[in-house]
Design a protein around this motif. Structure first.
Motif, short mmCIF file in Angstrom:
data_model
loop_
_atom_site.label_atom_id
_atom_site.label_comp_id
_atom_site.label_asym_id
_atom_site.label_seq_id
_atom_site.Cartn_x
_atom_site.Cartn_y
_atom_site.Cartn_z
N LYS A 80 -29.40 52.39 102.22
CA LYS A 80 -30.63 52.59 103.13
C LYS A 80 -30.56 53.39 104.23
CE LYS A 80 -32.67 48.36 101.59
NZ LYS A 80 -33.16 46.97 102.02
N GLN A 81 -29.01 53.40 104.73
CA GLN A 81 -28.69 54.19 105.86
C GLN A 81 -28.00 55.89 105.36
OE1 GLN A 81 -29.44 53.42 109.01
NE2 GLN A 81 -30.69 51.57 108.20
N MET A 82 -28.20 56.68 106.07
CA MET A 82 -27.35 58.02 105.90
C MET A 82 -26.11 58.02 106.43
SD MET A 82 -30.42 61.09 106.19
CE MET A 82 -31.08 60.20 107.90
N VAL A 83 -24.88 58.59 106.06
CA VAL A 83 -23.70 58.56 106.92
C VAL A 83 -23.91 59.76 107.83
CG1 VAL A 83 -22.41 57.96 104.74
CG2 VAL A 83 -22.93 60.54 105.07
N PRO A 84 -22.87 59.69 108.92
CA PRO A 84 -23.17 60.83 110.12
C PRO A 84 -23.26 62.22 109.41
CG PRO A 84 -21.49 59.25 110.38
CD PRO A 84 -21.82 59.00 108.97
N PHE A 85 -24.00 63.08 110.07
CA PHE A 85 -24.18 64.48 109.76
C PHE A 85 -24.76 65.25 110.81
CE2 PHE A 85 -28.36 62.46 109.57
CZ PHE A 85 -29.47 63.50 110.05
N THR A 86 -24.64 66.54 110.96
CA THR A 86 -25.01 67.43 111.99
C THR A 86 -25.65 68.62 111.23
OG1 THR A 86 -23.22 66.85 113.42
CG2 THR A 86 -24.37 68.93 113.91
N ILE A 87 -26.87 69.07 111.80
CA ILE A 87 -27.55 70.23 111.40
C ILE A 87 -27.48 71.23 112.49
CG2 ILE A 87 -29.94 71.14 110.68
CD1 ILE A 87 -30.62 68.51 109.77
N ILE A 109 -21.07 57.09 97.49
CA ILE A 109 -19.66 57.99 97.88
C ILE A 109 -19.82 58.84 98.99
CG2 ILE A 109 -19.14 58.09 95.38
CD1 ILE A 109 -20.15 61.02 95.25
N ALA A 110 -20.79 59.00 99.67
CA ALA A 110 -20.91 59.72 100.81
C ALA A 110 -20.24 59.33 102.07
CB ALA A 110 -22.46 60.23 101.14
N TYR A 111 -19.47 60.45 102.78
CA TYR A 111 -18.92 60.07 103.97
C TYR A 111 -19.37 60.80 105.26
CZ TYR A 111 -14.73 59.29 107.17
OH TYR A 111 -13.95 58.74 108.08
N LYS A 112 -19.55 62.14 105.16
CA LYS A 112 -20.11 62.90 106.17
C LYS A 112 -20.80 64.09 105.57
CE LYS A 112 -18.36 64.53 110.75
NZ LYS A 112 -17.29 64.86 111.56
N GLY A 113 -21.80 64.62 106.21
CA GLY A 113 -22.45 65.81 106.12
C GLY A 113 -22.69 66.64 106.90
N ALA A 114 -23.15 68.04 106.54
CA ALA A 114 -23.56 69.05 107.59
C ALA A 114 -24.41 70.05 106.96
CB ALA A 114 -22.28 69.68 108.34
N LEU A 115 -25.19 70.83 107.67
CA LEU A 115 -26.02 71.72 107.16
C LEU A 115 -26.06 73.01 107.93
CD1 LEU A 115 -28.05 71.86 104.79
CD2 LEU A 115 -29.76 71.07 106.15
N MET A 116 -25.57 74.40 107.21
CA MET A 116 -25.62 75.53 108.00
C MET A 116 -26.88 76.04 108.37
SD MET A 116 -22.18 75.22 108.09
CE MET A 116 -22.45 73.45 108.29
N PRO A 117 -26.97 76.96 109.24
CA PRO A 117 -28.02 77.62 109.80
C PRO A 117 -28.95 78.64 108.87
CG PRO A 117 -26.09 78.48 110.85
CD PRO A 117 -25.66 77.40 110.09
N ASP A 118 -27.92 78.91 107.46
CA ASP A 118 -28.60 79.71 106.58
C ASP A 118 -29.13 78.96 105.54
OD1 ASP A 118 -26.07 78.96 105.63
OD2 ASP A 118 -25.85 80.54 104.16
N MET A 342 -8.83 66.44 105.02
CA MET A 342 -8.83 65.36 105.80
C MET A 342 -10.17 65.64 106.73
SD MET A 342 -6.25 63.50 105.26
CE MET A 342 -6.48 62.27 106.43
N VAL A 343 -11.12 64.69 106.60
CA VAL A 343 -12.14 64.58 107.61
C VAL A 343 -12.16 63.42 108.26
CG1 VAL A 343 -14.78 64.61 107.47
CG2 VAL A 343 -13.52 65.75 105.64
N ASP A 344 -12.13 63.62 109.66
CA ASP A 344 -12.07 62.35 110.64
C ASP A 344 -10.99 61.34 110.15
OD1 ASP A 344 -14.06 63.71 111.75
OD2 ASP A 344 -15.70 62.54 111.12
N LEU A 384 -17.83 68.73 113.72
CA LEU A 384 -19.22 68.55 113.27
C LEU A 384 -19.67 69.10 112.17
CD1 LEU A 384 -20.55 68.58 116.95
CD2 LEU A 384 -19.92 66.50 115.56
N SER A 385 -19.03 70.49 111.87
CA SER A 385 -19.66 71.04 110.54
C SER A 385 -18.61 70.90 109.46
CB SER A 385 -19.76 72.70 110.77
OG SER A 385 -18.30 73.21 111.13
N ILE A 386 -17.79 69.99 109.59
CA ILE A 386 -16.67 69.71 108.54
C ILE A 386 -16.21 70.90 108.33
CG2 ILE A 386 -16.26 68.47 106.44
CD1 ILE A 386 -19.14 67.36 106.29
N GLN A 387 -15.60 71.71 109.31
CA GLN A 387 -15.09 72.96 109.42
C GLN A 387 -15.66 73.79 108.41
OE1 GLN A 387 -10.43 72.37 110.44
NE2 GLN A 387 -10.90 70.83 108.84
N SER A 388 -16.76 74.07 108.49
CA SER A 388 -17.77 75.03 107.81
C SER A 388 -18.67 75.95 108.62
CB SER A 388 -18.41 74.15 106.71
OG SER A 388 -17.86 73.25 106.15
#
Length: 463
Positions: A80-87, A109-118, A342-344, A384-388
């Motif tokens: 029901k809840q999303m894992v941490p993320f940054t857009i 299985i999700a741990y962390k996410g991010a979305l890039m500006p493109d 390694m993520v966090d 915050l971008s998971i090094q992306s």
């Protein structure tokens, strides 16, 4: 009896209509591909009747285990809840792409996410999506074109080299590059990649070896390209053997060809059978890396990534030979892949589907469009971008919208105004289809440092 074995054939010889049938079909696809259906069914019936005799069998052990101790593939439920993320650049990203990320962030299985500006909508993960998972890999989170990558070769030739040599350079591109599903080089080159054990140990890869050999050094369709252009280096690293300035360069964008596409198809189907998900997220089915299938996909994915690199090496080798020059510097990166990182403080599988690795000091290429520059970047390792970072400008028009609203003459006029010559190329790759790369780069200042730019001059794409 038809030539292709199906679930109905297994039911006829007594298989129960549950997940064990999917296990059997998966093993048959992997290990008995191309064999006579009658022989496969005879063997499968023996396993069904006496599974204990096949506990140690190289092919049927998993089926035997499932028949002895049946385990149903349960439909996975989203959290029901999303894992941490940054857009990054949220206002530039369409709502469909964001919703795709939000759904992925609810996977067990999700741990962390991010979305890039493109970012824009894709299948499973959005293009420009980054997802860290716990000991699981999502084949569609990597994408169909496994190991799609950028490769830039810089030559110690001034930008003025173009003057008076346009015809020569155009012919070099025409004669030394091949695009699309069927065109291959007349003179084939061998490569160490073909001696890799995975081509012998994994039946699917064994069946794809000939195709991979034929397609080495070729590029796909769509947005794949090989370009001559001008690099402007603003900063250089120690050991590069080059000083800041303007140079002739070659930039290529392509992936693992039919090899990667077939790997993606087979293991996505396996994941969907073993990990049923709600319809809205069915493309996000995953493989546990503690399973045989998960390990096989991981090996196959890494081989496809290395094969994509080998294709770029062959493309750049052919062009350098035709130029009579050796590059002084090569910069390259994947942007459709999964890595152990390694993520966090936790080891994760980091999926970058249309995203560039941007760890601290990691070099990469972020292309623009045919009339806009690409950028040579150095990662800043932003957690915050998971090094992306972004993998390009990102589309603002779908391929269908391009074809319905743009004209080829308008596209060619735009290219002429920017001093760019196009060989091949479809309307759906018109510069109008892409976001403003300068705006995209401005939205990720905290993700990468810019070391230089690449401006296309002669662009070669599929017909």
């Amino acid at each position: 009896m038809g030539s292709k074995l199906s679930g109905k054939d297994l039911i006829k010889i007594g298989f129960p209509q549950n997940n064990i049938m999917n296990v059997a079909l998966g093993l048959i696809t992997r290990y008995r591909r191309g064999e006579k259906k009658e022989n496969i069914l005879l063997e499968a019936k023996k396993v069904l009747e006496a599974p204990e005799k096949f506990r140690e069998d190289a092919v049927w052990a998993k089926l035997a285990e499932g028949l002895i101790q049946p385990v149903e593939a349960r439909k996975q439920q989203l959290n029901k809840q999303m894992v941490p993320f940054t857009i990054f650049g949220e206002n530039e990203i369409d709502e469909q792409a964001k919703r795709q990320l939000y759904e992925a962030l609810k996977l067990p299985i999700a741990y962390k996410g991010a979305l890039m500006p493109d970012a824009h909508m894709g299948y499973g993960l959005p293009i420009g999506g980054v997802l860290a998972t716990d000991n699981a890999v999502i084949p569609y989170g990597v994408g169909v074109d496994i190991g799609c990558r950028m490769s830039l070769s810089i030559f110690d030739l001034p930008a003025s080299y173009f003057k008076g040599r346009e015809f020569q350079l155009r012919n070099i591109l025409k004669e030394n590059t091949q695009f699309g599903m069927y065109d291959t080089h007349r003179e084939k080159q061998d490569h160490a990649i073909f001696s890799r054990s995975e081509f012998k140990d994994i039946p699917l890869l064994k069946s794809l070896l000939d195709k991979a050999y034929r397609q080495l050094g070729t590029s796909g369709g769509g947005n794949h390209f090989v370009e001559f252009g001008v690099v402007e280096l603003h900063q250089v690293r120690s050991g590069w053997g080059i000083t800041p300035g303007s140079y002739l360069a070659v930039l290529s964008h392509s992936g693992s060809r039919g090899l990667g596409a077939n790997i993606a198809k087979q293991y996505t189907n396996l994941a969907a059978k073993q990990c049923p998900l709600p319809r809205s997220v069915q493309h996000l089915a995953w493989l546990d890396l503690d399973t045989q299938e998960g390990q096989e996909y991981w090996l196959a994915m890494n081989l496809a990534g290395d094969y994509a690199r080998a294709c770029h090496e062959d493309i750049h080798r052919r062009l350098a030979k035709a130029l009579g020059e050796r590059p002084v510097l090569t910069i390259e990166n994947h942007h459709n892949f999964a890595w152990r990182e390694m993520v966090d403080g936790k080891e994760c599988i980091v999926h970058r589907k249309g995203a560039t690795p941007a760890g601290q000091g990691v070099l990469g290429i972020i292309p623009g469009s045919m009339t806009a520059p690409g950028f040579i970047v150095e990662g800043r390792g932003n957690p915050l971008s998971i090094q992306s970072a972004s993998h390009g400008a990102g589309r603002i028009m779908s391929r269908a919208a391009c074809k319905s609203s743009l004209t080829k003459s308008a596209m060619l006029k735009e290219l002429e105004q920017h001093g760019v010559e196009l060989i091949g190329g479809a309307l759906d790759e018109a510069p109008h289809a892409y976001k403003d790369i300068h705006r995209v780069m401005g939205l990720q200042n905290e993700l990468v440092n810019v070391l230089g730019t690449f401006s296309p001059k002669i662009v070669r794409m599929d017909k």
